[in-house]
Design a protein around this motif. Structure first.
Motif, short mmCIF file in Angstrom:
data_model
loop_
_atom_site.label_atom_id
_atom_site.label_comp_id
_atom_site.label_asym_id
_atom_site.label_seq_id
_atom_site.Cartn_x
_atom_site.Cartn_y
_atom_site.Cartn_z
N ASP A 313 0.84 -1.34 0.05
CA ASP A 313 -0.01 0.10 0.08
C ASP A 313 0.89 1.34 0.13
O ASP A 313 1.99 1.43 0.67
CB ASP A 313 -0.99 -0.15 1.25
N GLU A 314 0.47 2.05 -0.71
CA GLU A 314 1.30 3.55 -0.52
C GLU A 314 1.18 4.33 0.54
O GLU A 314 1.94 5.02 0.87
CB GLU A 314 0.76 4.29 -1.89
N LYS A 315 -0.18 4.35 0.81
CA LYS A 315 -0.33 5.02 1.97
C LYS A 315 -0.54 4.32 3.23
O LYS A 315 -1.46 3.27 3.29
CB LYS A 315 -1.62 6.16 1.88
N PRO A 316 -0.26 4.72 4.80
CA PRO A 316 -0.56 3.91 5.78
C PRO A 316 -1.96 3.86 6.28
O PRO A 316 -2.62 4.88 6.02
CB PRO A 316 0.38 4.40 6.92
N LYS A 317 -2.38 3.06 6.85
CA LYS A 317 -3.67 2.85 7.71
C LYS A 317 -3.63 3.68 8.83
O LYS A 317 -4.72 4.38 9.12
CB LYS A 317 -4.24 1.53 7.94
N GLY A 318 -2.54 3.68 9.29
CA GLY A 318 -2.41 4.51 10.70
C GLY A 318 -0.97 4.91 11.01
O GLY A 318 -0.11 4.38 10.56
N ILE A 319 -0.94 5.87 11.98
CA ILE A 319 0.49 6.42 12.14
C ILE A 319 0.69 6.73 13.71
O ILE A 319 -0.17 7.30 14.50
CB ILE A 319 0.85 7.61 11.48
N ILE A 320 1.37 6.09 14.46
CA ILE A 320 1.81 6.07 15.69
C ILE A 320 2.90 7.01 16.20
O ILE A 320 3.96 6.63 15.81
CB ILE A 320 1.57 4.83 16.61
N VAL A 321 2.51 8.11 16.79
CA VAL A 321 3.92 8.77 17.45
C VAL A 321 4.41 8.07 18.60
O VAL A 321 3.95 7.86 19.59
CB VAL A 321 3.15 10.31 17.89
N LEU A 322 5.58 7.85 18.61
CA LEU A 322 6.40 7.14 19.48
C LEU A 322 6.75 7.85 20.76
O LEU A 322 7.20 7.30 21.61
CB LEU A 322 7.45 6.48 18.89
N ALA A 323 6.88 9.23 20.69
CA ALA A 323 7.28 10.27 21.72
C ALA A 323 6.52 9.76 22.89
O ALA A 323 5.07 9.60 23.06
CB ALA A 323 7.19 11.52 21.29
N ASN A 324 7.30 9.56 24.16
CA ASN A 324 6.63 9.50 25.48
C ASN A 324 5.75 8.20 25.71
O ASN A 324 4.81 8.08 26.40
CB ASN A 324 5.71 10.58 25.79
#
Length: 422
Positions: A313-324
């Motif tokens: 897939d070209e675009k992600p289904k989700g993005i998780i910010v790993l900070a903290n």
């Protein structure tokens, strides 16, 4: 007991096992000195342990404080940008002291490059392609690391970094120009040797895209040959761009032609720009609403964890910010080899929502609502590999944190001394 403690204890104990009558007076004095040094050493070890504990605690406090104050401000500004409120976005960043100058092309370009995966692609192009923002585009392209690359690979990387899809001819012309400027900045010797001038380099960048289309586009019936392309660099117009009218070397253009036949230039958008992949692979992810498990393709970068419905897939289904965040093993009655992501702020408080986005059926990204992400691997080994890889991205700058802690500790001691003097 530490190695130092064991060594000191062993030395003294072995010495103590012998009768003092077997030693001379000098040897007995040495024995007493060893015992005294052991006591001092143990005191110092305890002091170091205490300091390490305090430093670790302060590191966690500093990181939590930075994340708590910075991340929401950045996400708020990104939301303004994604609404097309570009001026409001950069003014907000200045107001919260993330940027120092709302009109600085360099600062704007750095902000866009750092957060491009969270920015709406349509708004991203709308902003950069606007003629009034060409200085920002120039700085954005010049920030793409192309040192040591050929011009062909530089063109490839810069178009990928722009998540290029299509644009008007004047925009594409500007892209060629800025790639040329960046190439001369980062590869001055090679650029001077091959092209001689930025104009000739700009021409070559355009020629690369042109010949790529000619070779690889099925709609082009009359394709330019290798010999024709090599002669292209020796035409009168190109010679006039180069020192002493030397033109662009035939061997160079032939190598470009052959490389493009072998590995065509893909002028399409790519969501994972400028991000080195630290780990990737399939995991099962627990859903937030219905608690069902779905197979997803995860890609780990230094700041974010992406997941896709399919690996291609070209675009992600989700993005998780790993900070903290914290990552740790967990158990689940329906799946084996599980690990979870939770906010560090959730330790002694109510669960905190993790900063993340998720794609809707319409393709837009909305803020996530998870306070916990649970993933399942295929084995204990794979689970542990994911945990270690994610932990490596969560490390803190120990030197900076130690300096900050010592500075604060020194300030506290001065305040206590001032209070005691009254």
């Amino acid at each position: 007991m530490t190695l130092v403690e064991q060594s000191a204890s062993l030395t003294v104990n072995n010495t103590s096992s012998n009768s003092t009558g077997q030693f001379t007076e000098d040897e007995n004095q040495t024995l007493m000195l060893l015992r005294t040094n052991k006591e001092k050493l143990l005191i110092e070890i305890q002091q170091i342990k205490k300091e390490i504990t305090e430093v670790t605690s302060r590191i966690n406090e500093l990181q939590s404080e930075v994340d708590r104050h910075t991340e929401p401000k950045v996400l708020d500004a990104i939301e303004l940008f994604n609404q097309g409120l570009f001026t409001d976005c950069f003014e907000r960043l200045v107001n919260v002291q993330i940027l120092t100058d709302a009109d600085s092309p360099v600062e704007k370009a750095n902000f866009l490059a750092s957060n491009v995966t969270l920015i709406n692609l349509e708004k991203f192009h709308k902003y950069l392609y606007k003629p009034g923002n060409q200085d920002v585009m120039r700085e954005f392209l010049c920030s793409v690391p192309i040192e040591g690359l050929t011009l062909l690979d530089s063109v490839r990387k810069c178009f990928t970094s722009l998540m290029f899809n299509e644009a008007e001819s004047d925009v594409i012309t500007r892209i060629y120009k800025f790639i040329s400027q960046s190439y001369f900045r980062q590869n001055p010797e090679e650029a001077e040797k091959v092209f001689g001038t930025e104009d000739a380099c700009e021409f070559a960048a355009g020629a690369i895209v042109f010949i790529n289309t000619s070779i690889n586009n099925s709609k082009v019936k009359e394709k330019m040959t290798e010999e024709d392309f090599a002669n292209y660099g020796q035409c009168r117009e190109v010679k006039e761009m180069t020192p002493n009218e030397r033109g662009i070397p035939r061997d160079y253009l032939i190598s470009v032609y052959r490389e493009l036949k072998r590995n065509p230039l893909q002028l399409t958008s790519n969501y994972n720009i400028n991000k080195s992949v630290l780990k990737q692979g399939n995991l099962y992810k627990e859903g937030g609403q219905y608690r069902t498990w779905k197979k997803r393709f995860f890609v780990l970068h230094s700041d974010f964890l992406y997941y896709y419905v399919h690996a291609d897939d070209e675009k992600p289904k989700g993005i998780i910010v790993l900070a903290n965040l914290e990552v740790r093993p967990t158990s689940d009655s329906s799946r084996k080899f599980c690990f979870e992501l939770v906010s560090r702020e959730s330790r002694d408080k109510l669960p905190q929502v993790i900063k993340a986005t998720k794609a809707t059926d319409g393709g837009t990204h909305v803020k996530g609502k998870h306070s916990r992400y649970i993933m399942s691997a295929s084995s204990d080994e794979e689970r542990d590999e994911w945990i270690m890889a994610i932990k490596d991205t969560l490390k803190v700058d120990m030197v900076y944190a130690l300096l900050q802690w010592r500075e604060q500790n020194k300030l506290n001691q001065q305040q206590q001394a001032a209070t005691a003097s009254f």
